[in-house]
Design an enzyme around this catalytic site. Structure first.
Site, short mmCIF file in Angstrom:
data_model
loop_
_atom_site.label_atom_id
_atom_site.label_comp_id
_atom_site.label_asym_id
_atom_site.label_seq_id
_atom_site.Cartn_x
_atom_site.Cartn_y
_atom_site.Cartn_z
N PRO A 37 -6.86 -2.45 0.48
CA PRO A 37 -5.85 -2.36 -0.59
C PRO A 37 -6.17 -3.28 -1.77
O PRO A 37 -5.56 -3.17 -2.83
CB PRO A 37 -4.55 -2.79 0.09
CG PRO A 37 -4.92 -3.34 1.42
CD PRO A 37 -6.31 -2.89 1.75
N ARG B 145 -15.12 17.56 -2.92
CA ARG B 145 -14.70 18.77 -3.66
C ARG B 145 -15.27 18.79 -5.08
O ARG B 145 -15.23 19.82 -5.75
CB ARG B 145 -13.18 18.95 -3.64
CG ARG B 145 -12.37 17.94 -4.38
CD ARG B 145 -10.91 18.03 -3.96
NE ARG B 145 -10.31 19.33 -4.19
CZ ARG B 145 -9.97 19.83 -5.38
NH1 ARG B 145 -10.20 19.13 -6.46
NH2 ARG B 145 -9.41 21.01 -5.48
N ASP C 113 -7.90 21.34 -12.65
CA ASP C 113 -6.99 20.44 -11.92
C ASP C 113 -6.51 19.28 -12.80
O ASP C 113 -7.15 18.93 -13.79
CB ASP C 113 -7.71 19.82 -10.71
CG ASP C 113 -7.84 20.81 -9.56
OD1 ASP C 113 -7.06 21.77 -9.53
OD2 ASP C 113 -8.72 20.60 -8.72
N GLU D 6 -5.42 -7.21 10.41
CA GLU D 6 -5.19 -7.97 9.16
C GLU D 6 -6.30 -7.71 8.14
O GLU D 6 -6.23 -8.17 7.01
CB GLU D 6 -5.11 -9.47 9.45
CG GLU D 6 -3.81 -9.92 10.05
CD GLU D 6 -2.59 -9.45 9.25
OE1 GLU D 6 -2.56 -9.68 8.03
OE2 GLU D 6 -1.70 -8.84 9.85
N1 SAM Z 1 -4.05 -7.78 5.16
C1 SAM Z 1 -4.59 -6.77 4.29
C2 SAM Z 1 -4.04 -6.97 2.90
O1 SAM Z 1 -2.84 -7.25 2.78
O2 SAM Z 1 -4.77 -6.80 1.91
C3 SAM Z 1 -4.19 -5.38 4.76
C4 SAM Z 1 -4.88 -4.94 6.00
S1 SAM Z 1 -4.47 -3.29 6.44
C5 SAM Z 1 -3.09 -3.52 7.50
C6 SAM Z 1 -5.74 -2.83 7.55
C7 SAM Z 1 -6.85 -2.01 6.95
O3 SAM Z 1 -6.34 -0.79 6.45
C8 SAM Z 1 -7.59 -2.62 5.79
O4 SAM Z 1 -8.61 -3.50 6.22
C9 SAM Z 1 -8.14 -1.42 5.07
O5 SAM Z 1 -9.38 -0.99 5.63
C10 SAM Z 1 -7.11 -0.34 5.34
N2 SAM Z 1 -6.19 -0.11 4.22
C11 SAM Z 1 -4.85 -0.32 4.22
N3 SAM Z 1 -4.29 0.04 3.06
C12 SAM Z 1 -5.29 0.51 2.28
C13 SAM Z 1 -5.35 1.02 0.97
N4 SAM Z 1 -4.28 1.12 0.19
N5 SAM Z 1 -6.55 1.42 0.49
C14 SAM Z 1 -7.65 1.32 1.23
N6 SAM Z 1 -7.67 0.82 2.50
C15 SAM Z 1 -6.51 0.42 3.01
#
Ligand code: SAM
Length: 262
Positions: free
Chosen positions: A90, A155, A170, A117
């Site tokens: 994220p 795509r 699109d 995490e």
């Molecule tokens: N503690 C992290 C933070 O707050 O930035 C979030 C960890 S999340 C619970 C677990 C995993 O989900 C991340 O390591 C990532 O690979 C994936 N993930 C969760 N949300 C995402 C998003 N919006 N975009 C991309 N990957 C995401």
């Protein structure tokens, strides 16, 4: 295009690889998707991929060693090439149509799906070449984001979509011939199908008229209006014709007149 997915849940991808666009792209040879179980790169009896965070706090963190081993094994397959490695997180740059377009030029991408995490920061600092987020929200794992990134990218590969379902119309599609700095197109116009009347709601007459020029103009105006109302940030980046500008000006003055009446 080849995707190498590093995940602790390879089975997660089975259904999306057995249906729809990704299945078709694999069958036609446009895409190859390889699944790598992170646990295969551990070196203990329990196949441990995670550990508690230094400094305390809740949750577990992916250990760096298996992730480095997995990526280094893949890099070793083509040592002469610089293999792009994307961490789904994220905290990465936001995925958009233009980012998907950029990624679609790669021959091969490694995608690392985090869990818990997240992933030990040394992976982001020293191993990956890019970090991508699919939006400002947090999911439990990187598998859905990796699937979203793959579908958005595949795509756009030439020949994956047939003429009947071209991506050029699109939302966000950059218009053909636009200058290189243009990163977005408009939102798409509304679409309708049969029946022409449903519960007293009629399809706009122009779409039934058979007048192609009128239909083209209506669609363009609808796309401009939707984009102006919902995503003015995009509108500012799209090349507009004189006719487009006049239409937007007329929308603005109608809006002002309505506001003045209230
Ligand atoms: N503690 C992290 C933070 O707050 O930035 C979030 C960890 S999340 C619970 C677990 C995993 O989900 C991340 O390591 C990532 O690979 C994936 N993930 C969760 N949300 C995402 C998003 N919006 N975009 C991309 N990957 C995401």
């Amino acid at each position: 295009m080849t995707f190498d997915l590093i995940t602790i849940f390879p089975d997660f991808f089975r259904s999306i690889l057995e249906h729809g666009l990704l299945k078709r792209a694999m069958a036609s040879g446009h895409a190859t998707i390889r699944l790598h179980d992170l646990r295969d790169y551990t070196d203990d009896r329990h196949r441990t991929v995670d550990d508690r965070p230094f400094g305390g706090g809740p949750g577990m963190v992916f250990k760096p060693e298996p992730v480095f081993r997995a990526v280094e094994a893949l890099r070793g397959e083509e040592p002469e090439k610089r293999l792009p490695v994307i961490l789904l997180t994220p905290q990465g740059r936001l995925l958009s149509q233009s980012v998907a377009e950029e990624l679609s030029h790669a021959e091969r991408l490694v995608l690392i799906c985090g869990r818990y995490e997240g992933v030990d920061e040394r992976v982001a600092e020293n191993l990956v070449t890019d970090e991508i987020s699919i939006g400002d929200f947090v999911l439990s794992g990187g598998e859905l984001p990796a699937a979203v990134l793959m579908e958005a990218t595949v795509r756009l590969l030439p020949g994956v979509l047939g003429n009947e379902e071209s991506s050029e119309q699109d939302s966000f599609a950059v218009p053909e011939g636009a200058p290189a700095e243009v990163r977005h197109g408009l939102l798409d116009c509304p679409h309708y199908t049969r029946p022409a009347e449903f519960r007293d709601w009629k399809v706009p007459d122009v779409l039934l008229s058979g007048d192609h020029e009128q239909i083209r103009q209506w669609r363009r105006r609808q796309a401009l209006e939707k984009t102006w109302r919902r995503r003015p940030d995009l509108l500012a980046q799209v090349p507009l014709s004189e006719e487009d500008r006049r239409w937007i000006e007329s929308l603005k003055s109608t809006e002002h007149e309505l506001e003045a009446k209230i």
